[in-house]
Design an enzyme around this catalytic site. Structure first.
Site, PDB file in Angstrom:
ATOM      1  N   GLY A  12       0.808  -1.219   0.000  1.00  0.00           N
ATOM      2  CA  GLY A  12       0.000   0.000   0.000  1.00  0.00           C
ATOM      3  C   GLY A  12       0.843   1.271   0.000  1.00  0.00           C
ATOM      4  O   GLY A  12       2.041   1.239   0.304  1.00  0.00           O
ATOM      5  N   ARG A  16      -0.338   9.884   3.644  1.00  0.00           N
ATOM      6  CA  ARG A  16      -0.373  10.826   4.768  1.00  0.00           C
ATOM      7  C   ARG A  16       1.014  11.132   5.337  1.00  0.00           C
ATOM      8  O   ARG A  16       1.185  12.068   6.109  1.00  0.00           O
ATOM      9  CB  ARG A  16      -1.300  10.289   5.865  1.00  0.00           C
ATOM     10  N   LYS A  23       6.078   4.644   3.147  1.00  0.00           N
ATOM     11  CA  LYS A  23       5.728   4.619   4.576  1.00  0.00           C
ATOM     12  C   LYS A  23       6.527   3.592   5.372  1.00  0.00           C
ATOM     13  O   LYS A  23       7.087   3.912   6.424  1.00  0.00           O
ATOM     14  CB  LYS A  23       4.234   4.339   4.728  1.00  0.00           C
ATOM     15  N   GLY A 107       3.196  -4.401   7.329  1.00  0.00           N
ATOM     16  CA  GLY A 107       4.579  -3.922   7.361  1.00  0.00           C
ATOM     17  C   GLY A 107       4.799  -2.648   8.154  1.00  0.00           C
ATOM     18  O   GLY A 107       5.928  -2.165   8.251  1.00  0.00           O
ATOM     19  N   ASN A 175     -10.057  -5.489  14.533  1.00  0.00           N
ATOM     20  CA  ASN A 175      -9.085  -6.383  13.897  1.00  0.00           C
ATOM     21  C   ASN A 175      -7.746  -5.663  13.840  1.00  0.00           C
ATOM     22  O   ASN A 175      -7.629  -4.603  13.222  1.00  0.00           O
ATOM     23  CB  ASN A 175      -9.579  -6.712  12.479  1.00  0.00           C
ATOM     24  N   ASN A 233       0.642   6.073  10.354  1.00  0.00           N
ATOM     25  CA  ASN A 233       0.189   6.521   9.038  1.00  0.00           C
ATOM     26  C   ASN A 233       0.682   7.915   8.683  1.00  0.00           C
ATOM     27  O   ASN A 233       0.682   8.309   7.532  1.00  0.00           O
ATOM     28  CB  ASN A 233      -1.341   6.502   8.981  1.00  0.00           C
ATOM     29  N   ARG A 338      35.264  11.062  14.545  1.00  0.00           N
ATOM     30  CA  ARG A 338      34.779  10.678  13.222  1.00  0.00           C
ATOM     31  C   ARG A 338      35.206   9.248  12.889  1.00  0.00           C
ATOM     32  O   ARG A 338      36.019   8.655  13.611  1.00  0.00           O
ATOM     33  CB  ARG A 338      35.268  11.704  12.198  1.00  0.00           C
ATOM     34  N   LYS A 356      39.829  11.732  13.198  1.00  0.00           N
ATOM     35  CA  LYS A 356      39.298  10.987  12.047  1.00  0.00           C
ATOM     36  C   LYS A 356      40.352  10.009  11.577  1.00  0.00           C
ATOM     37  O   LYS A 356      41.517  10.398  11.425  1.00  0.00           O
ATOM     38  CB  LYS A 356      38.958  11.952  10.912  1.00  0.00           C
ATOM     39  N   ALA A 385      48.753  20.899  23.359  1.00  0.00           N
ATOM     40  CA  ALA A 385      47.497  21.601  23.099  1.00  0.00           C
ATOM     41  C   ALA A 385      47.554  22.298  21.739  1.00  0.00           C
ATOM     42  O   ALA A 385      48.590  22.814  21.332  1.00  0.00           O
ATOM     43  CB  ALA A 385      47.244  22.628  24.194  1.00  0.00           C
TER      44      ALA A 385
HETATM   45  C1  UD1 Z   1      -7.085  -3.428   7.389  1.00  0.00           C
HETATM   46  C2  UD1 Z   1      -8.168  -4.451   7.714  1.00  0.00           C
HETATM   47  C3  UD1 Z   1      -8.918  -4.004   8.951  1.00  0.00           C
HETATM   48  C4  UD1 Z   1      -7.953  -3.809  10.102  1.00  0.00           C
HETATM   49  C5  UD1 Z   1      -6.821  -2.868   9.714  1.00  0.00           C
HETATM   50  C6  UD1 Z   1      -5.762  -2.878  10.774  1.00  0.00           C
HETATM   51  C7  UD1 Z   1      -8.855  -5.388   5.583  1.00  0.00           C
HETATM   52  C8  UD1 Z   1      -9.887  -5.379   4.524  1.00  0.00           C
HETATM   53  N1  UD1 Z   1      -9.070  -4.555   6.577  1.00  0.00           N
HETATM   54  O1  UD1 Z   1      -7.745  -2.231   7.070  1.00  0.00           O
HETATM   55  O2  UD1 Z   1      -9.890  -4.957   9.301  1.00  0.00           O
HETATM   56  O3  UD1 Z   1      -8.635  -3.310  11.218  1.00  0.00           O
HETATM   57  O4  UD1 Z   1      -6.207  -3.304   8.495  1.00  0.00           O
HETATM   58  O5  UD1 Z   1      -4.787  -1.922  10.486  1.00  0.00           O
HETATM   59  O6  UD1 Z   1      -7.942  -6.178   5.520  1.00  0.00           O
HETATM   60  N2  UD1 Z   1      -2.027  -3.749   1.523  1.00  0.00           N
HETATM   61  C9  UD1 Z   1      -1.441  -4.368   0.448  1.00  0.00           C
HETATM   62  N3  UD1 Z   1      -2.124  -4.449  -0.726  1.00  0.00           N
HETATM   63  C10 UD1 Z   1      -3.367  -3.962  -0.873  1.00  0.00           C
HETATM   64  C11 UD1 Z   1      -3.971  -3.338   0.233  1.00  0.00           C
HETATM   65  C12 UD1 Z   1      -3.290  -3.251   1.423  1.00  0.00           C
HETATM   66  O7  UD1 Z   1      -0.302  -4.831   0.541  1.00  0.00           O
HETATM   67  O8  UD1 Z   1      -3.919  -4.095  -1.971  1.00  0.00           O
HETATM   68  C13 UD1 Z   1      -1.297  -3.661   2.785  1.00  0.00           C
HETATM   69  C14 UD1 Z   1      -1.042  -2.235   3.225  1.00  0.00           C
HETATM   70  O9  UD1 Z   1       0.200  -1.772   2.750  1.00  0.00           O
HETATM   71  C15 UD1 Z   1      -1.063  -2.381   4.726  1.00  0.00           C
HETATM   72  C16 UD1 Z   1      -2.007  -3.526   4.996  1.00  0.00           C
HETATM   73  O10 UD1 Z   1      -2.091  -4.239   3.784  1.00  0.00           O
HETATM   74  O11 UD1 Z   1       0.220  -2.746   5.225  1.00  0.00           O
HETATM   75  C17 UD1 Z   1      -3.378  -3.061   5.436  1.00  0.00           C
HETATM   76  O12 UD1 Z   1      -3.946  -2.295   4.415  1.00  0.00           O
HETATM   77  P1  UD1 Z   1      -4.796  -1.003   4.692  1.00  0.00           P
HETATM   78  O13 UD1 Z   1      -5.246  -0.439   3.404  1.00  0.00           O
HETATM   79  O14 UD1 Z   1      -4.086  -0.122   5.610  1.00  0.00           O
HETATM   80  O15 UD1 Z   1      -6.049  -1.658   5.407  1.00  0.00           O
HETATM   81  P2  UD1 Z   1      -7.057  -0.958   6.364  1.00  0.00           P
HETATM   82  O16 UD1 Z   1      -8.098  -0.303   5.551  1.00  0.00           O
HETATM   83  O17 UD1 Z   1      -6.358  -0.169   7.372  1.00  0.00           O
HETATM   84 CA    CA Z   2      -4.243   0.651   7.813  1.00  0.00          CA
END
Ligand code: UD1
Ligand code: CA
Length: 499
Positions: A12, A16, A23, A107, A175, A233, A338, A356, A385
């Site tokens: 992702g 932000r 990120k 991650g 979750n 975030n 250094r 250094k 000195a």
């Molecule tokens: C997700 C969960 C949510 C949970 C939250 C916790 C889902 C649908 N929802 O929501 O229930 O409470 O995490 O933080 O799973 N990512 C990918 N590929 C994608 C989409 C996301 O690798 O196509 C990765 C993002 O980089 C991130 C993680 O998955 O590390 C979570 O994705 P994010 O979009 O932040 O999910 P949330 O909407 O926060």
């Molecule tokens: Ca998230």
């Protein structure tokens, strides 16, 4: 765990953060966020570790490979949701698991601990669940998927923020994003997850409702220490997690016998190693792979990055990088170490000294106001000195070697390359351009000339002239005649040797 597969989601974006850096590559505690996650999961010794990359993968992928060459990289070209990301991860494996446990983590949760994951995986196994959720009770559940339970308290589904009813939005059990799957169930369900929801994404969390519908066991284990699963975030959250991580690291070292006078102003990176009875004074940052041995005292106001501090050494108000300080040695206040600085046991790098690529042997001292670059200083030698090791001729750098038990005068310049022999001396103000043999005294300052009566003739009427006159100095009209040996001079063999 030989039947464990871990999938880390990191495809992702992170808009932000408002950053050119992805990120998950933002750092706290000396590591990237994904570095912390990978360290935590790697300690479980999974049979397979897959990282899903996508957004800015040209930066994320090399970083992951550098830290964990064994990690499989799965490329998710388009971020179609967490369910899609996991499908991409499984597709990337030549030997996708058909049994055992698959853990899915994000991650960007740098506080996550190995022990938490281990306990969660064990609870998942013990429950014989098709899928387990690491849940958390939080004060503000906004943005998270909510854990929906039936009247009997059994988990029914995870409902995402945008798809939730008002009643569901009021649920505070969320979750964390960390899920554990039975591998066979995951392989079966992953292709059946659709994207008919408010975001039009493939939600991995739909696997919970689908398992429940199929009459399989679904479990949720609430984590007490919810910060472990928090992500950063934006920069403000990054700072909050950074301070919390630091608080945890500093607390752990205090529990292990390190004295930290002011935990609030002490910053210790995750990879630093401290021995018992180390003392850290306020305003100190120990960074990178810094190691501090027993009884050493560091600070106040000191930053050490990738440094090694010996037993009982004292480092005061110092900025150091890639330096090794010997046992019982003393550094600062106001020293700049250094890379390549090596100070031997009981040696000294004193006040306003910059070093250094300098090997300073046991018991050797550079106490005051000096620059020591590209140098070797022998055992027991004392550098006067205000000495400058002039290592740079404008084109190339050169080395200076000073032997053992040498005593060099104040305000010297050593014009490299040059060698000063064992037991040699130099006079005050010497510019050493040629080698000094062992045991010799080198002098280069020209003899001093005193122009008697100069103040009276050139500064008449000043307070300076009045003071000189009151001290019985020659008065106006004097010739400005020179005397080579004024009062108090002429008794220095070095001065005479030069004239
Ligand atoms: C997700 C969960 C949510 C949970 C939250 C916790 C889902 C649908 N929802 O929501 O229930 O409470 O995490 O933080 O799973 N990512 C990918 N590929 C994608 C989409 C996301 O690798 O196509 C990765 C993002 O980089 C991130 C993680 O998955 O590390 C979570 O994705 P994010 O979009 O932040 O999910 P949330 O909407 O926060
Ligand atoms: Ca998230």
């Amino acid at each position: 765990m030989s039947d464990l597969t871990v999938i880390v989601l990191a495809a992702g974006g992170g808009t932000r953060m408002k950053s050119k850096t992805p990120k998950v590559l933002h750092r706290i505690g000396g590591r990237t966020m994904i570095g912390h996650v990978l360290t935590a999961v790697a300690a479980l010794e999974p049979a397979r570790l897959v990282t899903v990359v996508g957004h800015q993968r040209e930066l994320v992928a090399p970083h992951v490979s550098e830290r964990y060459p064994d990690a499989v990289l799965a490329v998710q070209e388009e971020q179609l949701g967490t369910g899609h990301a996991v499908r991409v991860a499984l597709d990337a494996l030549a030997d996708a698991p058909t049994e055992g446990v698959v853990l899915v983590a994000n991650g960007d949760t740098p506080l996550l601990e190995t022990q938490t994951l281990r306990a969660f995986a064990e609870a998942h196994r013990a429950a014989d669940a098709a899928v387990s959720i690491l849940s958390g009770i939080v004060a503000n559940p906004f943005g998270y998927g909510r854990i929906v339970r039936d009247d009997a308290g059994a988990v029914q589904a995870i409902v995402e923020e945008k798809d939730a009813t008002d009643a569901q939005r009021a649920i505070t059990e969320i979750n964390s994003g960390i899920l554990a799957f039975d591998a066979a169930y995951l392989a079966d369900v992953i292709g059946r997850i659709g994207n008919d929801n408010a975001k039009g994404e493939y939600y991995l969390t739909d696997a919970i409702g689908l398992a429940r519908d199929a009459g399989l066991v679904v479990a949720a284990h609430a984590i007490e220490d919810a910060q472990q699963t928090e992500g950063a975030n934006d920069r403000a959250q990054l700072a909050v997690l950074g301070r919390e991580l630091n608080r945890r690291i500093v607390t752990r070292w205090m529990e292990d016998g390190v004295t930290v006078m002011d935990p609030a102003t002490t910053w210790i990176d995750a990879d630093v190693v401290l021995a018992p009875d180390v003392t850290i004074l306020p305003g100190t940052q120990l960074l990178g792979a810094t190691v501090v041995a027993e009884d050493a005292v560091v600070g106040p106001d000191t930053t050490l990055e990738d440094c090694e501090i010996g037993t009982g050494a004292r480092v005061v108000r110092t900025h150091g990088q890639l330096a090794v300080i010997g046992a019982g040695a003393s550094v600062g206040p106001f020293a700049y170490l250094r890379p390549g600085t090596l100070l031997g046991a009981d040696g000294k790098i004193g006040t306003f000294v910059e070093t250094k690529n300098a090997q300073i042997a046991d018991g050797a001292k550079v106490p005051h106001l000096s620059y020591v670059g590209d140098a070797e200083i022998g055992e027991g030698t004392n550098i006067g000195a205000g000495t400058i090791f002039a290592n740079y001729d404008g084109v190339n750098k050169h080395r200076t070697v000073v032997g053992k038990q040498a005593k060099t005068g104040s305000n010297n310049t050593f014009v490299a390359p040059v060698v000063i022999g064992d037991g040699a001396s130099t006079g005050g103000g010497t510019v050493v351009r040629r080698n000094v043999p062992a045991g010799a005294l080198a002098v280069s300052a020209s003899p001093q000339r005193n122009l008697e009566g100069w103040v009276a003739s050139h500064r008449a009427g000043t307070a300076q002239a009045a003071a000189a006159e009151a001290a019985g100095a020659a008065v106006a009209g004097a010739t400005g005649e020179q005397s080579e040996n004024g009062p108090g001079l002429g008794d220095d063999p070095a001065e005479r040797a030069e004239s």
